[in-house]
Every structure is written in C-alpha cells, then in structure tokens.
Design an enzyme around this catalytic site. Structure first.
Site, PDB file in Angstrom:
ATOM      1  N   PRO A 194       0.745  -1.123  -0.054  1.00 50.28           N
ATOM      2  CA  PRO A 194       0.039  -0.034   0.070  1.00 50.28           C
ATOM      3  C   PRO A 194       0.693   1.242  -0.089  1.00 50.28           C
ATOM      4  CG  PRO A 194      -1.009  -1.602   1.457  1.00 50.28           C
ATOM      5  CD  PRO A 194       0.200  -1.960   0.893  1.00 50.28           C
ATOM      6  N   CYS A 195       0.355   2.182  -0.963  1.00 50.97           N
ATOM      7  CA  CYS A 195       1.344   3.308  -0.896  1.00 50.97           C
ATOM      8  C   CYS A 195       1.004   4.550  -0.107  1.00 50.97           C
ATOM      9  CB  CYS A 195       1.073   4.030  -2.381  1.00 50.97           C
ATOM     10  SG  CYS A 195      -0.661   4.453  -2.655  1.00 50.97           S
ATOM     11  N   GLN A 196      -0.016   4.413   0.732  1.00 51.59           N
ATOM     12  CA  GLN A 196      -0.446   5.658   1.655  1.00 51.59           C
ATOM     13  C   GLN A 196       0.619   5.981   2.622  1.00 51.59           C
ATOM     14  OE1 GLN A 196      -2.451   3.144   0.913  1.00 51.59           O
ATOM     15  NE2 GLN A 196      -4.593   3.652   0.695  1.00 51.59           N
TER      16      GLN A 196
ATOM     17  N   PHE B 175       3.677   5.792   2.187  1.00 49.73           N
ATOM     18  CA  PHE B 175       4.858   6.780   1.709  1.00 49.73           C
ATOM     19  C   PHE B 175       4.443   7.930   0.524  1.00 49.73           C
ATOM     20  CE2 PHE B 175       5.923   2.138   1.617  1.00 49.73           C
ATOM     21  CZ  PHE B 175       6.797   2.071   2.766  1.00 49.73           C
TER      22      PHE B 175
END
Length: 366
Positions: free
Chosen positions: A59-61, A63
């Site tokens: 999951p990108c949230q 970073f």
C-alpha cells in the site's frame, strides 16, 4: 500479466469488495486465494508450489505525499516485509513491485535503502524506474515507481528503460487487453463495445459526453472573473468562474471559452477548456496546484474526485466507468465489477488500481 502470456496461479486481497470485482472479472477457478496476508502461514505458502513471479503493490499511503508519510511506522508499510516473506519461501525468479514516487525520497532515502537491502539479503538484485500512465495510451497523469527484483539464481534480463509514448505500441497493448477479456468471458458479446477509443487524445471519446453524466451545475448564472488579453478586454480573453455557467458559445477565432480554476500559482488560477480534466478535491484550498489537465486527468485517488469540462462548458464529475477507462480497463471488465459492487467501491477500486497498459508493457519484457 495474462495479456502478456503469463498465467496467474493465485492472489491475495484483504478487501472483500475488491475480491468480488476480481473474481467477477477473472476466471479464478483452481487458483490459490488468500485474504489477510499476515495470517497465511509459511506451510500454506509452500503448498502453492513453484512460481516464477511474485507481483504486487504494498500500500502506497504509507509513503505517499498525500498521506502522513509514516513509512514503515505505518502498519500498511510493513506489508513489504510480508511480500519478502513469500519470496524467501517460494523463491521466484522475479519480483515485480509497484509504489508511489514518494517512496524514493521518504525519510531521506532510508526507506528505499531498506527495501533494496532486504531484497539483496533475499538474493535479489533490483532495478527500478518511474513510469507515467499517460505515456502508455491512457489519458491520466499517474506516475508510479516499478521495482524489478532479479533472483541471482535465475536469468538477469534487463527490463528498464521501457520505450514510452509509442502510439502504435500503445494501440497494440490496448488491443491485447481487449482481446483477453473478449475471449475469456463467454458471457460477454463479442459485438459489445470494449474500448471507446485508443486514440492518444482519449479524453474526448473515453469520457463519452452525453452518457452516464452527472448533470450537476454549481450555480445558475454566468460569472466573469477576468480577462487574460494584454489589453484586458475582448471576448477571446474572458475567463469564467468554475462556479457558474458558460455564456453562449461563439465562433471567435476558434479559441473557445475558458473556465477559471483556483490554483496556488502566481496568477491564482488555471484556465480549463472543453474536455480538460479538473481535480475537484478541496476546491477552496489555497495551496493546491496542477488542478487542470489539458485533455488529460490528474492522478486518480480512491475518492476519484475528478471532473471534465464538457461540450456545454460545464464541469461534471467523472463516472465510475470513466475512471476505470482511465486505468486502461475495458468496459467488459467494468461491467463485470459493476454487477457485484456499488459506485463508491468502484471509485475506490479505480483509485487503488494500477494502470493496466503500463503493467502489460513491463510484463511483455519479463
């Protein structure tokens, strides 16, 4: 991946609504299915058997500049270590990972260094590149980092750089994706429209003015905000507020009318013309920039707060179908997902997805 000739043997997804869409779109019979990756034991992972590639996006949230950028302090960020746990057990030749560009400079580069070190300790050499979806046949500016890990026990073919912006190559990839869905879903009619267009200027046909539109208008009056001509006058220089209607369209020099969109720039606004994309989130913000995309949408998020200036010079929100098209999904795939999910979930899934043609471009070289 399957459009490039690979075969999926299993998937893991914790979101039940995303699983519903995935299973509706793909034939998952006989595939391994996992839900919470942290609850899958090493023995269960071993039972999957031999695989060549592990692919996924942690999951990108954790970073992303849109989030709090807590990185590995965020429980979502630690899922990278779960991917590496699977890699050490299954020992695939290739790891194929995706994340946001903010991953590279998060915590002054320490986070990315940790990722590379963990891959190295597991026996993988890494290469990476930042690719924008708009260079691969879809009208969405969406930059993502793609990381390829090569096992030192297997082949080491270099993947990056990948040629981008090749219209013929993009057209062929969209045809491959289309053909995959047409041939794999016997319940779909081969005569049904799949892609409205594969043109580079796909914002016009893909956003399909006149169909499934949200007809909301912000204010039933014309609001003239200013004039951008050097003289400060003249119809061609008029800039109108996003909160109102447009005046009567004219034939003046073919320049058309423009709508003023608030931005934190020196001018204080950007000009949006017909078929331009407009980011609708936080319209009153005094710090946002880049809200207007010229014939292109900005990066979709899970709320999909994207709009388009239509032929009547009104701003309307994109439909879930249009958001899926902006990620490169054929209408057949969207139709299958729409049968099992609400619009709110379809918006969320579009924002969480990767751009399909970009994945295909990489998968063709694996």
């Amino acid at each position: 991946m399957e459009a490039a000739g690979h075969k999926c043997v299993g998937f893991v997804e914790i979101d039940k609504y995303a699983r519903a869409s995935y299973s509706a779109i793909h034939d998952t019979e006989g595939e391994f299915e996992g839900h919470d990756i942290t609850n899958i034991s090493d023995n269960v992972i071993r039972s999957i058997g031999s695989v060549d590639i592990i692919t996924g996006g942690f999951p990108c949230q954790a970073f992303s500049i849109a989030g709090k950028r807590r990185g590995f302090e965020d429980t979502r960020g630690t899922l990278f270590f779960e991917i590496m746990r699977w890699a050490t057990i299954l020992e695939p030749e290739i790891l194929f990972l995706e994340n946001v560009p903010g991953l590279l400079n998060h915590d002054e580069g320490i986070t990315f260094e940790t990722i590379l070190r963990k891959m190295d300790e597991a026996g993988y050499d890494a290469e990476w590149d930042c690719l924008n979806a708009c260079q691969f046949g879809v009208p969405q500016s969406r930059e993502r980092i793609f990381i390829i890990g090569h096992s030192r026990k297997g082949s080491r073919r270099k993947i990056f750089p990948i040629e981008s912006g090749n219209e013929q190559a993009n057209y062929e990839r969209l045809k491959k994706i289309n053909n995959l869905f047409v041939s794999s879903k016997t319940s779909f009619s081969n005569e049904k429209e799949v892609f409205s267009s594969v043109s580079k200027q796909a914002c016009i046909p893909i956003l399909s003015p006149g169909r499934e539109q949200n007809k909301r208008v912000y204010d039933p009056k014309v609001i003239l905000e200013g004039n951008v001509n050097p003289s400060g006058s003249g119809m061609n220089g008029n800039v109108f507020s996003e909160e109102g209607l447009s005046p009567t369209l004219t034939t003046n020099k073919g320049e058309g009318l423009k709508i003023k969109i608030r931005e934190a720039t020196k001018k204080g606004y950007a000009e949006a013309s017909k078929f331009d994309g407009v980011n609708l989130s936080m319209p009153e913000s005094e710090t946002r920039r880049g809200r207007v995309g010229k014939q292109i949408a900005s990066t979709l998020d899970t709320g999909c707060q994207q709009g388009v200036v239509n032929e009547e010079m009104r701003i309307r929100k994109l439909t879930p179908r249009e958001c899926w098209r902006l990620q490169g999904f054929p209408d057949l795939a969207f139709d299958a997902a729409a049968e099992v999910n609400s619009n709110s979930q379809l918006y969320k899934q579009a924002g969480n997805s990767v751009a399909v043609p970009v994945i295909l471009a990489i998968a063709e070289r694996l």
